[in-house]
Scaffold this motif. Structure first.
Motif, short mmCIF file in Angstrom:
data_model
loop_
_atom_site.label_atom_id
_atom_site.label_comp_id
_atom_site.label_asym_id
_atom_site.label_seq_id
_atom_site.Cartn_x
_atom_site.Cartn_y
_atom_site.Cartn_z
N ASN A 280 29.05 42.98 37.50
CA ASN A 280 28.53 41.65 37.03
C ASN A 280 29.64 40.76 36.98
OD1 ASN A 280 25.74 42.62 36.75
ND2 ASN A 280 26.65 43.64 34.99
N GLU A 281 30.91 41.13 37.48
CA GLU A 281 32.07 40.20 37.14
C GLU A 281 32.21 39.36 38.28
OE1 GLU A 281 34.16 44.11 38.36
OE2 GLU A 281 32.07 43.40 37.44
N TYR A 282 31.57 39.86 39.68
CA TYR A 282 31.91 39.08 40.82
C TYR A 282 31.68 37.49 40.72
CZ TYR A 282 32.73 44.11 42.23
OH TYR A 282 32.86 45.32 42.38
N PRO A 283 30.52 37.20 40.26
CA PRO A 283 30.16 35.90 40.50
C PRO A 283 31.39 34.93 39.75
CG PRO A 283 28.21 36.99 40.08
CD PRO A 283 29.28 37.97 40.10
N PHE A 284 31.60 35.45 38.41
CA PHE A 284 32.38 34.73 37.36
C PHE A 284 33.97 34.82 37.99
CE2 PHE A 284 36.16 35.11 34.60
CZ PHE A 284 35.97 34.08 33.83
N LEU A 285 34.35 36.00 38.72
CA LEU A 285 35.80 35.83 39.32
C LEU A 285 35.73 34.74 40.45
CD1 LEU A 285 36.50 39.65 39.39
CD2 LEU A 285 37.53 37.64 37.67
N SER A 286 34.58 34.86 41.22
CA SER A 286 34.60 33.96 42.41
C SER A 286 34.50 32.52 41.92
CB SER A 286 33.23 34.02 43.30
OG SER A 286 33.28 35.19 43.80
N TRP A 287 33.76 32.16 40.77
CA TRP A 287 33.92 30.70 40.20
C TRP A 287 35.32 30.27 39.72
CZ3 TRP A 287 30.86 29.58 35.00
CH2 TRP A 287 30.89 28.10 34.88
N MET A 288 35.77 31.24 39.12
CA MET A 288 37.06 30.56 38.59
C MET A 288 38.04 30.75 39.73
SD MET A 288 36.92 30.61 35.16
CE MET A 288 35.39 30.29 35.43
N SER A 289 38.23 31.37 40.68
CA SER A 289 38.83 31.22 41.98
C SER A 289 38.47 29.71 42.76
CB SER A 289 38.74 32.23 43.01
OG SER A 289 39.42 32.02 44.17
N THR A 290 37.17 29.37 42.60
CA THR A 290 36.87 27.95 43.26
C THR A 290 37.52 26.76 42.32
OG1 THR A 290 34.70 28.88 43.65
CG2 THR A 290 34.85 26.72 43.69
N LEU A 291 37.67 27.22 40.93
CA LEU A 291 38.29 26.22 40.19
C LEU A 291 39.73 26.15 40.13
CD1 LEU A 291 35.85 26.77 36.92
CD2 LEU A 291 35.85 24.67 38.51
#
Length: 330
Positions: A138-149
């Motif tokens: 479930n962490e994958y969407p979060f990690l992707s978002w932080m990378s985008t930011l």
């Protein structure tokens, strides 16, 4: 009618019922989490006889914190599973060939819920803060978002400290984290029920931030799709399941009651399930079960955009098929 004739008729009826049951195709569905309105469509389809009408005998297996649906599928413990696409695509890249055959959820219900008192008003304010994140895929969407930011997740001053969040809201209530992971239909309301007012919170929906990834799709193992009999069984299963989902959307209170009847743990409450069903209906609205290619492409783009640590390292091939929904929706 003689007693003998009545007995013969009863025996014939019992025999016919047994033959019908024997003739029904068995399907085992592994859920991503415990019995709750998040999965109402499947329970409704079973309760209303939609699976039976298709000649299916469906067993619905609840999930939990110690159950990884892809592992259950790979081990032969289920024919089809409910999983989030980030987890499914990461699992596929690691060698377990999951294939999305239907996508009942059109929108994402995932968000970060923050205490307003922390001063967070926009995503850039996450820097220097501790954020609660679910793991086990479930962490994958979060990690992707932080990378985008462009925000590191290593605990550095310009980054964020990631707190491995259990499947509860305690880190926010105990102020161990400025923000925690919540679903619109579940944990957010647990925060509210704990006594924190909505005006004391700031929420960031992944859907609104443009980094939403697909949730709660139906997945099978790729090699199974080479079997025409299995494919036909999945067509029937998807058709009946979507009938269940549309019924649940239109009759949310009744759907919540059906979920409660199937909750062997007795942990769920009527108020929470009815509220959850109302929110889940917003996420399944607009889906007829077919995967939207634009939603898929956005999910893949988000997962590939992980900088030095992407969720997936290359464009997936064969990760979904429309064959099942094409046939089911005829």
């Amino acid at each position: 009618m003689t007693v003998k004739l009545a007995s013969m008729l009863l025996a014939a009826a019992v025999s016919l019922t047994a033959m019908q049951a024997a003739a029904a195709d068995k399907v085992t569905l592994q859920l991503k989490w415990v019995t709750q309105a998040q999965f109402a469509g499947y329970y409704v389809a079973k309760d209303k006889g939609f699976y039976e009408e298709e000649g299916l005998d469906v067993e619905i297996k609840p999930g939990g914190p110690d159950i990884a649906p892809p592992q259950v599928l790979a081990g032969g413990g289920a024919d089809v599973i409910v999983d989030w696409m980030p987890s499914a695509l990461a699992t596929r890249e690691k060698g377990v060939p999951l294939v999305n055959i239907a996508q009942p959820f059109k929108s994402s219900g995932m968000m970060l819920t923050c205490l307003k008192e922390t001063g967070i008003t926009k995503p850039e304010d996450f820097k220097g803060k501790t954020l609660g994140v679910w793991f086990f895929g479930n962490e994958y969407p979060f990690l992707s978002w932080m990378s985008t930011l462009g925000i590191k997740t290593d605990g550095s001053p310009d980054g964020v400290t990631v707190l491995k969040q259990g499947f509860n809201v305690d880190p926010l209530l105990q102020k161990q984290a400025a923000c925690i992971s919540t679903m619109t239909y579940n944990e957010y309301w647990q925060v509210i029920d704990a006594g924190i007012k909505p005006e004391e919170l700031v929420t960031f929906k992944y859907e609104d931030e443009g980094v939403a990834t697909l949730e709660d799709g139906l997945y099978v193992l790729e090699d199974k799709l080479a079997d025409p009999a299995f494919k036909e069984k999945m067509v029937k299963f998807v058709r009946a399941s979507m009938k269940g989902w549309k019924y649940a959307e239109e009759n949310s209170d009744e759907a919540a009651e059906i979920v409660l009847e199937n909750d062997a743990s007795g942990a769920q409450t009527e108020q929470h399930q009815k509220r959850m069903m109302g929110e889940v209906a917003k996420l399944t609205a607009g889906s007829n079960g077919a995967l939207d290619k634009a939603d898929y492409d956005r999910t893949v783009k988000t997962l590939l955009g992980g900088g030095s640590d992407p969720v997936i390292t290359k464009e997936p091939e064969g990760a979904f098929t429309t064959e099942i929904t094409d046939a089911a929706l005829k």
